[in-house]
Design an enzyme around this catalytic site. Structure first.
Site, PDB file in Angstrom:
ATOM      1  CE  LYS A 101     -20.520  26.819 -24.976  1.00 16.70           C
ATOM      2  NZ  LYS A 101     -21.402  25.843 -25.661  1.00 16.70           N
TER       3      LYS A 101
ATOM      4  CG  ASP B  18     -27.829  22.824 -33.099  1.00 15.47           C
ATOM      5  OD1 ASP B  18     -26.667  23.164 -32.795  1.00 15.47           O
ATOM      6  OD2 ASP B  18     -28.818  23.097 -32.406  1.00 15.47           O
TER       7      ASP B  18
ATOM      8  NE  ARG C 221     -30.213  28.141 -32.733  1.00 16.77           N
ATOM      9  CZ  ARG C 221     -29.602  27.037 -32.305  1.00 16.77           C
ATOM     10  NH1 ARG C 221     -29.577  25.945 -33.050  1.00 16.77           N
ATOM     11  NH2 ARG C 221     -29.020  27.024 -31.131  1.00 16.77           N
TER      12      ARG C 221
ATOM     13  CG  ASP D 168     -19.862  25.139 -29.023  1.00 14.74           C
ATOM     14  OD1 ASP D 168     -19.998  24.520 -30.101  1.00 14.74           O
ATOM     15  OD2 ASP D 168     -20.795  25.356 -28.243  1.00 14.74           O
TER      16      ASP D 168
ATOM     17  CB  SER E 142     -22.432  22.635 -24.386  1.00 19.62           C
ATOM     18  OG  SER E 142     -21.478  23.056 -25.331  1.00 19.62           O
TER      19      SER E 142
ATOM     20  CG  ASP F  27     -18.306  20.593 -24.484  1.00 15.72           C
ATOM     21  OD1 ASP F  27     -17.470  20.876 -25.371  1.00 15.72           O
ATOM     22  OD2 ASP F  27     -19.246  21.348 -24.183  1.00 15.72           O
ATOM     23  CG  HIS F  28     -19.667  19.571 -28.253  1.00 13.05           C
ATOM     24  ND1 HIS F  28     -19.377  20.473 -29.247  1.00 13.05           N
ATOM     25  CD2 HIS F  28     -20.212  20.308 -27.244  1.00 13.05           C
ATOM     26  CE1 HIS F  28     -19.737  21.684 -28.871  1.00 13.05           C
ATOM     27  NE2 HIS F  28     -20.235  21.616 -27.641  1.00 13.05           N
TER      28      HIS F  28
ATOM     29  CG  HIS G 118     -22.423  27.264 -32.905  1.00 14.04           C
ATOM     30  ND1 HIS G 118     -22.805  26.066 -33.478  1.00 14.04           N
ATOM     31  CD2 HIS G 118     -22.355  27.027 -31.565  1.00 14.04           C
ATOM     32  CE1 HIS G 118     -22.966  25.161 -32.529  1.00 14.04           C
ATOM     33  NE2 HIS G 118     -22.688  25.710 -31.363  1.00 14.04           N
TER      34      HIS G 118
END
Length: 540
Positions: free
Chosen positions: A356, A155, A186, A423, A63, A464-465, A427
């Site tokens: 975002k 990721d 994380r 998004d 992003s 965006d992806h 995840h």
């Protein structure tokens, strides 16, 4: 033809394009409006990963990178590539800020701590940069070098840390430098949503040696797997000696290098170390939450004391004004999309929910914190849930209501909105939840697009992806929680003069072409540094 107003950029975050299949939640979702627009309006796909966005070839998009390219109007050389190139060229090993940290510990006979997201994910950090820092420490004959590994599992595959650990242990053995002192998921070490209770647990392990205990990083990870806890959620764990003492903690006079190059998930933990007003900041945050009727954590974390004489280095600039040293300072995009619109005297509105909001403001505007003249912003709070599969609609309904109000106000020439659902829910790896997330976006657009068209506006809808379109890992058959290298959709919805009979969107485009496309719709000239090309091809 009259200039359309408003021109609205709608970003369906993480909604990539891929063939139908059991893991393509975007395709499995019941999204009649998006499906119809893709089929009946001018449509193309955009490169949103790798070299198309200034990342290494084959690297997944994200992003931050996506919004930076969207706003810049040219391919932005990303920090991952920039730092990796410095390593390859040798410039990394003469970086004055990194050398300052080395000199700091030499003069004090203190310890160097390397902390950051662990592995080859490449979204927030990359293991090659950690390995290069170990090489730097080796060249300067440092003895006390401690590693604090923030496990990923988001990721990259959810349980992939042990493989990365094998690689790291090989580097440590070859160089003869580096000892792992803590590991943490994380979820704790890289929170960005002011959940200070999570940050506090990571900080306690790093500084106080308080947390779970394990004799080695491998043992800590294996114990978590035995409890069915994947990398992202590993509790902050202190690696202890045979006598049960912490291997190392961050102390007065030490140096810390935070290896993350992406700012947003590094800020909060960095503040825990360096912000002199941290406790007051946390107290005010929870007072606001209480006043708003939001639930508070069972215990409110407060830092007991701030470390003294600490040399704290961040790989890139996480936030203006933080009292840290920055190894690779920012190189700003000077004339992003928002600047061109502002310079033309037009009004604009940027809106997203918390997850975002930095992307439609800071990143879209080329790394600039302050809004441009004529630019209004609205932040919609993200829901306070542990993981977003528990509330896949997130705050999309509230974003939609605020967006409709902005459209109805008739104040704005340009509007940008980000729907975070595909998004953020993607995840989690939960296909049923991601299906609901995509359906929530479709429901929002079903209300927003007619309002835009009624006022004589147009909507350019993109992603965006990728993420939601690939929820099953093709190699393991297990959940796929990371972004993808799939292209992003791009379709234009407008009234007369903007249909397939009048316009087509050219193929072979990338995110850097979005700003020139929007400026053509706004009848504005791109800035000279925008090398992207408008996607619009008008039929004769």
């Amino acid at each position: 033809m009259t200039r359309p107003r408003p021109v609205v950029l709608i970003i369906m975050d993480g909604w990539g394009i891929a063939p139908p299949g059991p893991g393509n939640a975007a395709d499995l979702a019941d999204t009649p409006h998006v499906d119809a627009w893709m089929a009946n309006c001018p449509f193309t796909t955009l490169g949103a990963s790798g070299l198309d966005v200034g990342l290494p070839e084959g690297q997944i998009g994200n992003s931050e990178v996506g919004h930076l390219n969207i706003g810049a109007g040219f391919v932005v050389y990303q920090e991952l590539t920039r730092i990796s190139k410095a390593i390859a060229d040798g410039d990394f090993f003469t970086n004055p800020v990194l050398l300052q940290a080395i000199e700091h510990v030499k003069q004090r006979n203190s310890a160097l701590h390397l902390m950051g997201l662990f592995g080859p994910g490449g979204v927030h950090a990359h293991e090659d940069h950690l390995h290069a820092l170990l090489e730097l420490a080796h060249r300067h004959h440092l003895q006390r070098v401690y590693l604090h590994l923030f496990l990923d599992g988001r990721d990259v595959l959810p349980r992939s840390a042990l493989g990365f650990l094998d690689t790291l242990e090989g580097v440590i053995a070859r160089l003869g430098v580096g000892t792992i002192a803590t590991v943490s998921g994380r979820y704790y070490a890289m929170d960005r949503d002011k959940r200070w209770e999570r940050t506090g647990r990571a900080y306690a392990a790093l500084v106080d040696g308080v947390g779970e205990k394990a004799p080695s990083a491998r043992a800590a990870i294996e114990a978590s797997y035995a409890r069915d806890v994947s990398d992202e959620f590993v509790l902050p764990t202190v690696i202890v000696t045979a006598s049960g003492e912490p291997t190392a903690t961050v102390r007065d006079g030490d140096a810390v290098i935070f290896t993350n190059f992406r700012p947003d998930r590094g800020r909060q933990l960095t503040r825990a170390f360096v912000d002199p007003d941290l406790n007051e900041r946390i107290r005010q945050h929870y007072e606001r939450q209480k006043a708003e009727g939001q639930p508070l954590p069972a215990t409110i974390w407060q830092r007991e004391r701030q470390l003294r004489d600490l040399c704290f280095v961040t790989m890139t600039q996480y936030e203006e004004g933080l009292p840290v040293l920055v190894a690779f300072p920012p190189r700003y995009v000077t004339n992003p999309l928002a600047a061109v619109i502002s310079q033309a005297g037009l009004r604009q509105f940027h809106i997203a929910e918390t997850e975002k909001y930095p992307h439609v403001t800071f990143f879209l505007n080329g790394g600039r914190e302050e809004p441009f003249p004529g630019e209004d912003r609205q932040l919609i709070p993200s829901p306070k849930v542990a993981t977003y599969d528990l509330k896949p609609e997130m705050s999309a309904p509230e974003v939609t209501e605020a967006l409709l109000a902005a459209i109805d106000s008739d104040q704005y020439d340009f509007i940008v909105v980000n729907y975070a659902n595909p998004d953020m829910v993607g995840h989690t790896g939960s296909i049923p939840a991601v299906i609901k997330a995509c359906e929530a976006v479709d429901a929002g657009l079903a209300r927003v697009v007619p309002a835009i068209l009624e006022r004589g506006g147009v909507a350019l809808v993109i992603a965006d992806h990728g993420n939601a379109e690939q929820m099953i890992d093709p190699e393991t058959g297990g959940p796929h929680t990371a972004h993808t290298t799939n292209p992003a959709p791009c379709f234009l919805i407008g009234g007369a003069g903007y249909g397939k009979d009048a316009i087509e969107l050219r193929h072979g485009g990338r995110l850097a072409d979005v700003a020139p496309t929007l400026l053509e719709l706004l009848e504005l000239e791109p800035s000279p540094d925008m090398t992207g090309q408008s996607l619009i091809v008008r039929r004769a």
